[in-house]
Design a protein around this motif. Structure first.
Motif, PDB file in Angstrom:
ATOM      1  N   ASP A   1     -19.165 -11.895 -38.691  1.00 13.93           N
ATOM      2  CA  ASP A   1     -19.884 -12.890 -37.886  1.00 13.93           C
ATOM      3  C   ASP A   1     -19.831 -14.276 -38.522  1.00 13.93           C
ATOM      4  O   ASP A   1     -19.807 -15.293 -37.814  1.00 13.93           O
ATOM      5  N   GLU A   2     -19.799 -14.328 -39.856  1.00 12.16           N
ATOM      6  CA  GLU A   2     -19.780 -15.624 -40.539  1.00 12.16           C
ATOM      7  C   GLU A   2     -18.392 -16.252 -40.530  1.00 12.16           C
ATOM      8  O   GLU A   2     -18.261 -17.475 -40.451  1.00 12.16           O
ATOM      9  N   GLN A   3     -17.351 -15.437 -40.612  1.00 12.17           N
ATOM     10  CA  GLN A   3     -15.976 -15.946 -40.673  1.00 12.17           C
ATOM     11  C   GLN A   3     -15.402 -16.057 -39.260  1.00 12.17           C
ATOM     12  O   GLN A   3     -14.516 -15.304 -38.860  1.00 12.17           O
ATOM     13  N   THR A   4     -15.901 -17.005 -38.509  1.00 12.87           N
ATOM     14  CA  THR A   4     -15.548 -17.087 -37.088  1.00 12.87           C
ATOM     15  C   THR A   4     -14.083 -17.443 -36.856  1.00 12.87           C
ATOM     16  O   THR A   4     -13.494 -17.040 -35.857  1.00 12.87           O
ATOM     17  N   GLN A   5     -13.473 -18.214 -37.760  1.00 14.71           N
ATOM     18  CA  GLN A   5     -12.084 -18.631 -37.564  1.00 14.71           C
ATOM     19  C   GLN A   5     -11.079 -17.692 -38.210  1.00 14.71           C
ATOM     20  O   GLN A   5      -9.919 -17.644 -37.802  1.00 14.71           O
TER      21      GLN A   5
ATOM     22  N   PRO B   1     -11.275  -8.128 -32.231  1.00 13.59           N
ATOM     23  CA  PRO B   1     -12.454  -7.255 -32.251  1.00 13.59           C
ATOM     24  C   PRO B   1     -12.762  -6.738 -33.656  1.00 13.59           C
ATOM     25  O   PRO B   1     -11.855  -6.488 -34.457  1.00 13.59           O
ATOM     26  N   PHE B   2     -14.032  -6.577 -33.931  1.00 15.30           N
ATOM     27  CA  PHE B   2     -14.483  -6.134 -35.252  1.00 15.30           C
ATOM     28  C   PHE B   2     -13.835  -4.812 -35.651  1.00 15.30           C
ATOM     29  O   PHE B   2     -13.454  -4.623 -36.812  1.00 15.30           O
ATOM     30  N   ALA B   3     -13.695  -3.897 -34.701  1.00 20.50           N
ATOM     31  CA  ALA B   3     -13.141  -2.581 -35.025  1.00 20.50           C
ATOM     32  C   ALA B   3     -11.725  -2.678 -35.580  1.00 20.50           C
ATOM     33  O   ALA B   3     -11.315  -1.851 -36.403  1.00 20.50           O
TER      34      ALA B   3
ATOM     35  N   ARG C   1      -4.731  -0.725 -27.191  1.00 25.65           N
ATOM     36  CA  ARG C   1      -4.734  -2.161 -26.928  1.00 25.65           C
ATOM     37  C   ARG C   1      -3.349  -2.718 -27.222  1.00 25.65           C
ATOM     38  O   ARG C   1      -2.743  -2.370 -28.236  1.00 25.65           O
ATOM     39  N   PRO C   2      -2.844  -3.595 -26.368  1.00 25.08           N
ATOM     40  CA  PRO C   2      -1.562  -4.245 -26.686  1.00 25.08           C
ATOM     41  C   PRO C   2      -1.749  -5.214 -27.843  1.00 25.08           C
ATOM     42  O   PRO C   2      -2.797  -5.845 -27.986  1.00 25.08           O
TER      43      PRO C   2
END
Length: 351
Positions: A193-197, A296-298, A28-29
């Motif tokens: 998921d809770e820390q959206t920002q 992304p989570f990963a 991914r760039p």
């Protein structure tokens, strides 16, 4: 990692918790600005490390740092993995290196091997390289400080005592708290998921800007732009912003740090200015604004694990300290004078 092809499986690699194998499944760039601080810190540490190595080598020559052959022979005769060596107290005091004003005992080297979990056997060349890598800098810098009379003995002893206490506390924390903490994958995903920002890339904003010396020049340029002149072309010819000619007058927002508050308040296509900045007066226009995306989570999984682990360590350590307070309440004495001297007056009056 840099040479591992996409999709290929790495050989078995050492890891802080054991061993691992790695496979890269996707490329991914990434934005330079997302990792700019980490890159700068790594480069600074690399330069500092190089300077320390060079200075240590100079001091080693100055103070006649030299290998003590009997100490090396003793290690080689034992013929065991390094961290498993058993030496008598007398053998531990045997010098491995000598230098003007001091020596390095074998016991110090074995402590380094045990702390770093170095278990392999080694030949004479490898032993010397490892020993100098771990011991040369601390010993030779200390020798130089003593020789130049840079050491305050009382202050040094106070620092040593503080370090002893910190080491004991660190070992206690590791044994009673850190080793027992595991972070479940479900907890990491829930935190993400809770820390959206928190895990969100900033907007990518490109700005065409003309920076000139005086407000009069900036006003004249604004009138030209309003009459149809191309701001990027004017910037390439007239702007004093460094790199304007090479970039065609267009910069990412991060390259115009003195304008950031004004850029964030502007709308795409809006002509703004003159705005006074550090080097003059600026007229600019946002020519592209791409909204930031969720990381992304990963890509942040490891970071989240570290965050949750540190939080768990703090919570468990405080609970452990409270248990000790209750268990040894009859042995704890508080020196009120020392407490009053250590805490601010407004803190004490609040209770």
């Amino acid at each position: 990692f840099r040479d591992l092809p996409l999709g290929a499986l790495s050989p078995v690699l050492p890891h802080s918790a054991g061993f691992c194998v790695v496979r890269f499944t996707e490329e991914r760039p990434v934005s330079y600005f997302d990792f700019r601080d980490e890159i700068l810190q790594e480069l600074q540490e690399e330069r500092l490390g190089e300077a320390r190595v060079a200075r240590a080598e100079q001091l080693a020559d100055k103070y006649d740092w030299d290998l003590h052959e009997p100490g090396l022979r003793l290690l080689l005769e034992k013929g065991q993995p390094l961290a498993a060596l058993k030496l008598t107290p007398e053998e531990e005091r045997t010098p491995l290196f000598k230098f003007t004003g001091g020596q390095v005992p074998l016991g110090e080297l074995l402590d380094q091997f045990k702390n770093r979990n170095i278990n392999a056997a080694a030949d004479s060349s490898t032993l010397v390289q490892l020993a100098e890598r771990f011991l040369l800098q601390p010993y030779i810098f200390a020798a130089a400080a003593r020789h130049e009379e840079l050491i305050d003995r009382e202050a040094l002893e106070a620092v040593r005592q503080q370090l002893r206490e910190e080491v004991v506390l660190s070992q206690l924390r590791q044994r009673k708290v850190v080793a027992s903490i595991t972070i479940a994958p479900e907890a990491m995903r829930r935190y993400y998921d809770e820390q959206t920002q928190r895990f969100h890339r900033r907007d990518q904003i490109d700005v065409a800007e003309v920076l000139v010396e005086t407000e009069e020049e900036a006003l004249a340029l604004r009138r030209q732009i309003e009459a149809g002149a191309d701001i990027a072309a004017l910037a390439q010819k007239r702007s004093k912003r460094r790199g304007a000619q090479a970039r065609g007058g267009v910069f990412p927002m991060e390259k115009t740090s003195d304008l950031v508050p004004h850029i964030l308040a502007a709308q795409p296509g809006e002509l703004v200015g003159p705005v006074q900045v550090h080097d003059g007066f600026s007229v600019f226009e946002i020519i592209r604004r791409l909204p930031g995306e969720r990381i992304p989570f990963a890509q942040v999984r490891r970071q989240i694990g570290d965050i949750l682990r540190r939080a768990g360590e703090r919570e468990r350590f405080q609970a452990y300290i409270e248990t000790l307070r209750q268990q040894y309440a009859d042995r704890i004495q508080v020196d009120q004078k020392q407490l009053a001297a250590a805490l601010p007056d407004d803190f004490l009056t609040a209770f």
